[in-house]
Design an enzyme around this catalytic site. Structure first.
Site, PDB file in Angstrom:
ATOM      1  N   ALA A   1       0.833  -1.211   0.000  1.00 54.30           N
ATOM      2  CA  ALA A   1       0.000   0.000   0.000  1.00 54.30           C
ATOM      3  C   ALA A   1       0.861   1.251   0.000  1.00 54.30           C
ATOM      4  CB  ALA A   1      -0.909  -0.009   1.230  1.00 54.30           C
TER       5      ALA A   1
ATOM      6  N   GLY B   1       2.017   2.798  -2.870  1.00 53.86           N
ATOM      7  CA  GLY B   1       1.883   3.592  -4.094  1.00 53.86           C
ATOM      8  C   GLY B   1       1.127   4.897  -3.845  1.00 53.86           C
TER       9      GLY B   1
ATOM     10  N   ARG C   1      -4.042   8.639  -9.778  1.00 54.34           N
ATOM     11  CA  ARG C   1      -5.243   8.785 -10.619  1.00 54.34           C
ATOM     12  C   ARG C   1      -6.521   8.993  -9.820  1.00 54.34           C
ATOM     13  NH1 ARG C   1      -4.410   3.596 -14.150  1.00 54.34           N
ATOM     14  NH2 ARG C   1      -2.931   3.140 -12.475  1.00 54.34           N
TER      15      ARG C   1
ATOM     16  N   ASN D   1     -34.418  23.967  24.950  1.00 54.86           N
ATOM     17  CA  ASN D   1     -33.293  23.384  25.704  1.00 54.86           C
ATOM     18  C   ASN D   1     -32.044  24.252  25.689  1.00 54.86           C
ATOM     19  OD1 ASN D   1     -32.981  22.919  22.930  1.00 54.86           O
ATOM     20  ND2 ASN D   1     -31.688  21.129  23.269  1.00 54.86           N
TER      21      ASN D   1
HETATM   22  C1  UD1 Z   1       0.069  -5.668 -10.412  1.00 50.81           C
HETATM   23  C2  UD1 Z   1       0.817  -6.895 -10.939  1.00 50.81           C
HETATM   24  C3  UD1 Z   1       0.038  -7.476 -12.119  1.00 50.81           C
HETATM   25  C4  UD1 Z   1      -1.365  -7.828 -11.674  1.00 50.81           C
HETATM   26  C5  UD1 Z   1      -2.050  -6.621 -11.064  1.00 50.81           C
HETATM   27  C6  UD1 Z   1      -3.356  -7.065 -10.433  1.00 50.81           C
HETATM   28  C7  UD1 Z   1       3.186  -6.476 -10.532  1.00 50.81           C
HETATM   29  C8  UD1 Z   1       4.496  -6.102 -11.147  1.00 50.81           C
HETATM   30  N1  UD1 Z   1       2.145  -6.534 -11.357  1.00 50.81           N
HETATM   31  O1  UD1 Z   1       0.097  -4.688 -11.442  1.00 50.81           O
HETATM   32  O2  UD1 Z   1       0.708  -8.620 -12.618  1.00 50.81           O
HETATM   33  O3  UD1 Z   1      -2.099  -8.298 -12.800  1.00 50.81           O
HETATM   34  O4  UD1 Z   1      -1.245  -6.039 -10.031  1.00 50.81           O
HETATM   35  O5  UD1 Z   1      -4.070  -5.947  -9.935  1.00 50.81           O
HETATM   36  O6  UD1 Z   1       3.152  -6.741  -9.340  1.00 50.81           O
HETATM   37  N2  UD1 Z   1       3.026  -0.804  -4.664  1.00 50.81           N
HETATM   38  C9  UD1 Z   1       3.894  -0.525  -3.636  1.00 50.81           C
HETATM   39  N3  UD1 Z   1       5.165  -0.171  -3.930  1.00 50.81           N
HETATM   40  C10 UD1 Z   1       5.631  -0.095  -5.198  1.00 50.81           C
HETATM   41  C11 UD1 Z   1       4.735  -0.400  -6.256  1.00 50.81           C
HETATM   42  C12 UD1 Z   1       3.438  -0.752  -5.955  1.00 50.81           C
HETATM   43  O7  UD1 Z   1       3.524  -0.578  -2.464  1.00 50.81           O
HETATM   44  O8  UD1 Z   1       6.822   0.225  -5.360  1.00 50.81           O
HETATM   45  C13 UD1 Z   1       1.647  -1.171  -4.330  1.00 50.81           C
HETATM   46  C14 UD1 Z   1       0.639  -0.202  -4.890  1.00 50.81           C
HETATM   47  O9  UD1 Z   1       0.338   0.793  -3.940  1.00 50.81           O
HETATM   48  C15 UD1 Z   1      -0.559  -1.086  -5.170  1.00 50.81           C
HETATM   49  C16 UD1 Z   1       0.027  -2.455  -5.416  1.00 50.81           C
HETATM   50  O10 UD1 Z   1       1.353  -2.413  -4.941  1.00 50.81           O
HETATM   51  O11 UD1 Z   1      -1.440  -1.162  -4.060  1.00 50.81           O
HETATM   52  C17 UD1 Z   1       0.035  -2.857  -6.879  1.00 50.81           C
HETATM   53  O12 UD1 Z   1       0.806  -1.943  -7.619  1.00 50.81           O
HETATM   54  P1  UD1 Z   1       0.340  -1.432  -9.037  1.00 50.81           P
HETATM   55  O13 UD1 Z   1       1.339  -0.468  -9.535  1.00 50.81           O
HETATM   56  O14 UD1 Z   1      -1.070  -0.982  -8.960  1.00 50.81           O
HETATM   57  O15 UD1 Z   1       0.474  -2.777  -9.875  1.00 50.81           O
HETATM   58  P2  UD1 Z   1      -0.294  -3.124 -11.206  1.00 50.81           P
HETATM   59  O16 UD1 Z   1       0.331  -2.390 -12.327  1.00 50.81           O
HETATM   60  O17 UD1 Z   1      -1.735  -2.987 -10.993  1.00 50.81           O
END
Ligand code: UD1
Ligand code: CA
Length: 466
Positions: free
Chosen positions: A13, A15, A19, A389
């Site tokens: 969590a 990120g 968006r 009141n």
């Molecule tokens: C990720 C998966 C993808 C999958 C998808 C499902 C990877 C590389 N890819 O892609 O295969 O189909 O989820 O929803 O894992 N986060 C961190 N630190 C970071 C990067 C991300 O904590 O450095 C957290 C984000 O806050 C988020 C989660 O990891 O909650 C997923 O990251 P996100 O960038 O949304 O991955 P997707 O591109 O959706």
């Protein structure tokens, strides 16, 4: 792995959630009244996960503030990818033997049942990893599952790194994994960032396992919604719709009649007894508990309130209120925090109640304000009665004892007490206590001038014609 295996959880969590265009951190946005991150943590708890680590970065303080001591935290100062994010939990979990479930904080529809199914498969197969997959008609944006000639999972390819063949794969990575804990951290040390996004991908661990000859299992969920990730508010609204349908379905199967599920909004955590009917336009929020055999709605908003069996609440607003059995509320009542209604009470139209107890069988049938009051049993409060009141500085209490009768349009200037069985005449402004069985009248005596209306009309008519 056996039934006593140590099961840990890591939730990513860190990120930014750019968006969402929000001051609120993405994973704290509520879906059906509960932050996304809490949906995920509740699923982990229900699946029997012990230690839970939330990886925080952007909005770390807000996430810590929301979850408190429920979980452990690992700080990912710079977001270098999901693989890197899991690695920052290594100082906390790296030395443990057992299985670690890794999930993302932005997938609120993930269920405990799937996590349990994955754990079972991991346990039975002895695999190094079991991952949740789903088949999507439109897999845009998601990692693709690449299977070998024998049908086994070979690796996961992120969409941005896909070639044309890989892009055509429909089976996707839903973003939930069971890993052998030690093997997970060993493999993460080997993950490189030589991909289109220059990130350390958690998903590369799968290919690393396979190259080392370790087994990887896929657990395919029939409910593709589980993989639904929230990245913007369009997706947030969609997640809300999907979750709402799930919640309503559970109530329907539990014996609640919901006349129009598409127009009924029930938060996660609300309980409703069997044979209650919920009419359209009703919102049940927060820690709200509705008993059996009630009629709720239409057009009713209930927040953090308890409604006992066979109560009726229509076209009304309740906030931190308690409604007793067989009590009826509305239409158009406003029960504000601190309202406590006994059994068989009647609260009618355009009645506002705040910080007040109204005991069994008492009636406040129309157009009244009862605030900071204690009202006994079998009391009648007439139309237009007001507890006065507030003097602009402080609030004062009104006490009305059992069986008292307060006539219409009475002002009760607090602090004041109306004794048991007392009678207050309509139109009175009561400033002094009325004793038990006493009769109080506090209004100007009426004067009637015999036939004067006729005289007056004749005079006015003559004036006009002049
Ligand atoms: C990720 C998966 C993808 C999958 C998808 C499902 C990877 C590389 N890819 O892609 O295969 O189909 O989820 O929803 O894992 N986060 C961190 N630190 C970071 C990067 C991300 O904590 O450095 C957290 C984000 O806050 C988020 C989660 O990891 O909650 C997923 O990251 P996100 O960038 O949304 O991955 P997707 O591109 O959706
Ligand atoms: Ca995502």
């Amino acid at each position: 792995m056996n039934a006593n295996t140590n099961v840990m959880g890591i939730v990513l969590a860190a990120g930014l959630g750019k968006r969402m265009k929000s001051k609120l951190h993405k994973v704290l946005h509520p879906v059906c009244g509960k932050p996304m991150l809490e949906h995920v943590l509740d699923a982990l708890d229900a699946a029997g996960v012990g230690r839970k680590v939330v990886v925080v970065g952007h909005g770390a303080d807000a996430v810590r503030g929301a979850l408190g001591g429920r979980v452990e935290y690992a700080l990912q100062a710079e977001q270098l990818g999901t693989g890197h994010a899991v690695r920052v939990a290594e100082p906390l979990l790296g030395a443990e033997d057992g299985v670690t479930i890794v999930v993302y904080g932005d997938t609120p529809l993930l269920t405990a049942q799937s996590l349990e199914g994955m754990l079972r498969l991991q346990r039975e197969s002895g695999a190094a990893a079991t991952l949740l997959t789903a088949a999507f008609d439109d897999p845009t944006g998601l990692g693709r599952i690449v299977r070998g000639a024998d049908g086994g999972i070979e690796r996961i390819v992120e969409e941005k790194d896909c070639d044309a063949n890989e892009r055509a794969i429909r089976e996707i990575n839903a973003g939930a994994y069971c890993f052998d804990n030690k093997k997970l951290f060993e493999a993460l040390a080997q993950v490189k960032n030589d991909n289109k996004q220059g990130e350390y991908y958690l998903t590369d661990v799968i290919g690393i396992f396979r190259a080392a000859g370790l087994a990887v299992q896929g657990y395919c969920t029939a409910d593709a919604d589980e993989a639904f990730g929230v990245n913007d508010r369009v997706a947030l609204a969609e997640a809300e719709r999907l979750m709402r349908a799930r919640i309503n379905r559970a109530h329907l199967l539990g014996g609640v009649t919901i006349v129009d599920p598409a127009a009924t909004y029930i938060d996660a955590g609300v309980t409703i007894g069997a044979d209650t009917v919920v009419y359209p336009g009703t919102t049940l929020r927060g820690a709200t508990h509705i008993g059996e055999g009630c009629a709720i709605g239409p057009n009713t908003d209930i927040l953090n309130s308890t409604v006992a069996d066979e109560a009726v609440v229509k076209h009304s607003v309740l906030d931190k209120a308690v409604v007793g059995p067989r009590t009826t509320v509305g239409p158009f009542a406003n029960l504000r925090p601190g309202t406590r209604l006994g059994s068989d009470v009647k609260i009618g139209d355009f009645v506002e109640i705040k910080s007040a107890t109204i005991d069994d069988r008492s009636k406040v049938s129309h157009l009244a304000y009862v605030g900071d009051a204690r009202v006994g049993k079998d009391v009648n409060i007439g139309c237009g009665v007001i507890t006065v009141n507030y003097d602009g500085f402080s609030k004062f209490e009104t006490v009305i004892e059992d069986e008292a009768f307060v006539g219409s349009n009475v002002n009760l200037v607090a602090p004041v007490k109306i004794g048991k069985g007392a009678f207050v005449v309509a139109g009175s402004t009561i400033t002094q206590d009325v004793g038990e069985d006493d009769f109080a009248i506090a209004r100007e005596r009426q004067t009637t001038k015999k036939g004067y209306a006729k005289t007056l009309k004749a005079r006015l008519k003559a004036q006009k014609n002049r």
